[in-house]
Each structure stands twice: as C-alpha cells, then as structure tokens.
Design an enzyme around this catalytic site. Structure first.
Site, PDB file in Angstrom:
ATOM      1  N   PRO A  23       0.819  -1.209   0.000  1.00 57.97           N
ATOM      2  CA  PRO A  23       0.000   0.000   0.000  1.00 57.97           C
ATOM      3  C   PRO A  23       0.854   1.260   0.000  1.00 57.97           C
ATOM      4  O   PRO A  23       1.847   1.353   0.727  1.00 57.97           O
ATOM      5  CB  PRO A  23      -0.812  -0.116   1.296  1.00 57.97           C
ATOM      6  CG  PRO A  23      -0.086  -1.104   2.133  1.00 57.97           C
ATOM      7  CD  PRO A  23       0.652  -2.008   1.229  1.00 57.97           C
ATOM      8  N   CYS A  25       0.278   5.506  -0.011  1.00 56.82           N
ATOM      9  CA  CYS A  25      -0.632   6.643   0.043  1.00 56.82           C
ATOM     10  C   CYS A  25      -0.441   7.535  -1.175  1.00 56.82           C
ATOM     11  O   CYS A  25       0.687   7.818  -1.584  1.00 56.82           O
ATOM     12  CB  CYS A  25      -0.399   7.449   1.311  1.00 56.82           C
ATOM     13  SG  CYS A  25      -0.908   6.603   2.821  1.00 56.82           S
ATOM     14  N   ALA A  57      -3.359   3.030   2.413  1.00 57.12           N
ATOM     15  CA  ALA A  57      -3.957   3.224   3.734  1.00 57.12           C
ATOM     16  C   ALA A  57      -5.258   3.994   3.598  1.00 57.12           C
ATOM     17  O   ALA A  57      -5.297   5.100   3.058  1.00 57.12           O
ATOM     18  CB  ALA A  57      -2.981   3.978   4.638  1.00 57.12           C
ATOM     19  N   GLN A 100      -6.024  -1.649   2.753  1.00 63.36           N
ATOM     20  CA  GLN A 100      -5.396  -1.470   4.058  1.00 63.36           C
ATOM     21  C   GLN A 100      -6.232  -0.473   4.864  1.00 63.36           C
ATOM     22  O   GLN A 100      -6.357   0.694   4.477  1.00 63.36           O
ATOM     23  CB  GLN A 100      -3.962  -0.955   3.926  1.00 63.36           C
ATOM     24  CG  GLN A 100      -3.227  -0.880   5.255  1.00 63.36           C
ATOM     25  CD  GLN A 100      -1.872  -0.206   5.134  1.00 63.36           C
ATOM     26  OE1 GLN A 100      -1.793   0.978   4.840  1.00 63.36           O
ATOM     27  NE2 GLN A 100      -0.798  -0.964   5.346  1.00 63.36           N
ATOM     28  N   TYR A 183       1.391   4.829  13.219  1.00 62.31           N
ATOM     29  CA  TYR A 183       0.003   5.258  13.238  1.00 62.31           C
ATOM     30  C   TYR A 183      -0.707   4.690  14.477  1.00 62.31           C
ATOM     31  O   TYR A 183      -0.071   4.072  15.325  1.00 62.31           O
ATOM     32  CB  TYR A 183      -0.660   4.911  11.911  1.00 62.31           C
ATOM     33  CG  TYR A 183       0.019   5.627  10.756  1.00 62.31           C
ATOM     34  CD1 TYR A 183       0.111   7.020  10.752  1.00 62.31           C
ATOM     35  CD2 TYR A 183       0.628   4.931   9.720  1.00 62.31           C
ATOM     36  CE1 TYR A 183       0.772   7.696   9.734  1.00 62.31           C
ATOM     37  CE2 TYR A 183       1.292   5.603   8.693  1.00 62.31           C
ATOM     38  CZ  TYR A 183       1.362   6.987   8.712  1.00 62.31           C
ATOM     39  OH  TYR A 183       2.020   7.653   7.716  1.00 62.31           O
ATOM     40  N   LEU A 302      13.191  -2.057   0.408  1.00 60.91           N
ATOM     41  CA  LEU A 302      14.351  -2.011  -0.481  1.00 60.91           C
ATOM     42  C   LEU A 302      14.665  -3.381  -1.085  1.00 60.91           C
ATOM     43  O   LEU A 302      15.825  -3.789  -1.177  1.00 60.91           O
ATOM     44  CB  LEU A 302      15.575  -1.449   0.249  1.00 60.91           C
ATOM     45  CG  LEU A 302      15.467   0.029   0.650  1.00 60.91           C
ATOM     46  CD1 LEU A 302      16.764   0.487   1.315  1.00 60.91           C
ATOM     47  CD2 LEU A 302      15.149   0.913  -0.545  1.00 60.91           C
ATOM     48  N   ARG A 325       7.880   1.765  -3.404  1.00 63.66           N
ATOM     49  CA  ARG A 325       8.453   2.809  -4.260  1.00 63.66           C
ATOM     50  C   ARG A 325       9.096   2.234  -5.518  1.00 63.66           C
ATOM     51  O   ARG A 325       9.054   2.854  -6.586  1.00 63.66           O
ATOM     52  CB  ARG A 325       9.465   3.632  -3.471  1.00 63.66           C
ATOM     53  CG  ARG A 325       8.841   4.365  -2.294  1.00 63.66           C
ATOM     54  CD  ARG A 325       9.865   5.101  -1.457  1.00 63.66           C
ATOM     55  NE  ARG A 325       9.257   5.545  -0.201  1.00 63.66           N
ATOM     56  CZ  ARG A 325       9.898   6.234   0.727  1.00 63.66           C
ATOM     57  NH1 ARG A 325      11.174   6.562   0.549  1.00 63.66           N
ATOM     58  NH2 ARG A 325       9.284   6.607   1.838  1.00 63.66           N
TER      59      ARG A 325
END
Length: 364
Positions: A23, A25, A57, A100, A183, A302, A325
């Site tokens: 996930p 954002c 999210a 999520q 969170y 990574l 990413r």
C-alpha cells in the site's frame, strides 16, 4: 524454476505469484473519496502481473486520515467512490485486491508531503485535533493529541469493523489492518507512545489489546471469504520501544485471533529512530517472525532486485515480497523480473507483443 513466481495460498486466496504491491498513500482523495487519479493508479497496478495488490492506507473515519486528502471508507459516499474506481481495474484484471484499513492517530492532520507535510492546527482549514493513546506529540514541539477515552476506543474498533463490511461489499478480496509506521495501532503497541494506566496500557498484553479487539471485530463483521492480515513495524529502532521480541509475541497472538498473514515492516513511530538503511534491511525481521508462526509472512523494504527477491523466498526468509516505491518507479517490475527469472505472468492480451525483439515473452 523461480520460487518468486510460485503460487501462494493466503487465507481463502491463491496468489498466482509471490510479488505483492504494498500500500502506498496517494494523498489524492476528495474528502475521503477516491478520484480519477485512483482509477488511473489502480488500473496501472492491476495490469502489472503481481500476485496481489493492496490499496493504500484507507482511513476508517475522518479523524483517522493522515492528511485531508487521504482515502477513506466510512460512509456511502466514500464507498461509492471506491466502487467506481475499482470497477475499471476489475474489468480488465482478476488480480486479488486488498485494502489497508488505517487510523493515523497522533500523525494525523498534516499537509500533503509535497506541500511540506507540516502539522495543520485544529483551528485551521483542513485541520483537526488528532487522538492517540496518550497526550504525547509525535515531535517535541508538535501539538499534543487528545488521549482516546474508553468510549473513543470502542468507536474506533466499531469503525474498523464497519469499514471492513463496506470493503467486502465492494468485492475486496482481503483486508490488511495497518498496525505499523507510527500510526494509531502502532502507537498503542509501543511503550514510547502509550503511557496509559488502564486496560490498554502498561503490559504488552494491554498494549496489544486494541489491535486484537480490531481483528476480532473485523473477523466477526465479514465472511470467511475475506482474507485478513496485519502490517506491523517489527521495531521502532529506538531503545526502550517496540521491538522484535514483542513483535513475535504479537504475531503469535494474531494467529490465534484469525489473522491469516503478517506484513513485516519497521519504524515510523519516533523521530529518534536510527534506521540502518540498506538493501533488504528489514528481511531479518520477517525471517524471525516467519519461524515463529505458521501463516504467510510478507517481507518488504528495499527489495528491488529480482534475484534477491527470489532468494528470499527460496531460502525461506519470507513467503512473499512486497514492493512499494520500486514499483511506482517501474510499474513493469514484475514483467522484467519474470523475464530475468525465466517465468511468466498474466497480463492483458493487448500487451502480448510488447517484449523486445528476440526476447522470450514473460507474459502469458
């Protein structure tokens, strides 16, 4: 034979391969509602050839958003907006899709990252007062969140269950509860942010209580067709904080409550974190948790080389790998990995002729 492109059973789902889109954002919603950006974004990844796609999210109530532009699922309007964007991706892809569910806690009420990411005061436009386990700000000079009351906690648990019911109604295949990255649920887990003296604070059993109640409530709210998992931060990377030993205790408790996969990340709770960033630096945490539970464990962080991803699966360090990413940067990462590892993935027939001349097609 590539281990990365073997199938994987996860709850009621069978994934075609072990590449998972984590996930991410997008900060592109309109008062919680998905927009045309989500239609484009989800459609791209639905055609990527990955085995599983987890939507970003998604806040279970307005106060639970990180920014005012976060995706949400708390009423008919937000449900209908997701349905509209999801329908386009579903039309051309059978890839299993998860959502999520999240609550930002004290990390809420901020600007979008590309606008600086700063806290927006509660009395300013697009701002509100965050809630947290304890009135401890995320940064030393940040605003103090409001400590959640027992009544507040009950509402939050109910909001997770209600969002889960909406997700199932949308045709979502799986739900991932966001208990990582600093969170709200992570804030309850970590003694750095949870200094309560009631049944939700103190001992690890008490600090785990909120997450376990949420898992129980979701499991009761949805059918057995829904696969249910949790994303955790296995360490705060801060002395005296949440750590791997506690994560293993939590992972075992989650399996008892009906959790069907664990997605292992780290960090996000404290600006004091000291993270030894390097390729695959979080994999050892997934490895340790995998050897403590008998449900699938996802490694993330990574992991950007196909051979390295394949080795993680082959050596039993995790059951699947997640990309975030890296797949934003290269949406065809899965195709390229299949070509490199001698495997094939499912993609639309419109793309069958896309392989470079002389190269075997990774698309079936």
């Amino acid at each position: 034979m590539s281990h990365l492109f073997e199938s994987l059973k996860m709850g009621q789902l069978t994934l075609e391969n072990r590449v998972i889109i984590a996930p991410m954002c997008q900060y592109s919603a309109d008062e919680g509602a998905a927009t045309d950006w989500h239609t484009l974004h989800w459609g791209r990844f639905a055609l990527s050839g990955a085995g599983f796609f987890i939507l970003e999210a998604t806040a279970v109530n307005p106060t639970g958003r990180i920014t005012y532009a976060d995706l949400g699922l708390w009423d008919d309007r937000t449900e209908q907006a997701i349905a509209k964007s999801l329908a386009v991706a579903r039309r051309y892809s059978t890839m299993p899709i998860a959502i999520q569910l999240s609550h930002a806690g004290r990390k809420a009420s901020t600007q979008k990252p590309w606008d600086g990411g700063n806290i927006i005061a509660a009395d300013q436009p697009n701002g509100w007062r965050p809630v947290a386990p304890s009135p401890i700000p995320f940064t030393l000079d940040g605003p103090r969140p409001e400590a959640a009351s027992i009544i507040d906690i009950g509402h939050i648990v109910a909001d997770f269950a209600a969002a889960a019911k909406r997700a199932e109604r949308l045709g979502i295949d799986a739900i991932e509860v966001h208990a990582a990255h600093g969170y709200l649920i992570h804030q309850f887990l970590s003694p750095l942010s949870n200094q309560r003296d009631d049944q939700y604070g103190g001992s690890i059993e008490n600090r785990m209580r909120l997450l376990l109640e949420i898992i129980y409530a979701i499991r009761a709210a949805v059918s057995d067709k829904i696969t249910l998992g949790v994303r955790i931060s296995a360490t705060d990377w801060v002395d005296g904080g949440w750590d791997l030993e506690q994560s293993i205790i939590l992972a075992k408790a989650l399996t008892v409550k009906g959790c069907q996969f664990i997605h292992v990340s780290t960090a996000g709770l404290s600006p004091q974190q000291q993270i030894p960033v390097a390729p695959e630096f979080q994999v050892p945490f997934a490895d340790a948790i995998k050897h403590a539970v008998d449900i699938p464990v996802i490694a993330v962080g990574l992991i950007d080389k196909p051979k390295a991803a394949d080795e993680i699966i082959a050596t039993g360090k995790a059951d699947a790998v997640a990309l975030a990413r890296g797949i934003l940067y290269n949406p065809h990462w899965v195709w390229h990995a299949a070509a490199e590892l001698g495997a094939q993935v499912t993609a639309p027939p419109q793309y069958l002729r896309s392989s470079p001349h002389g190269m075997p097609s990774p698309i079936k």
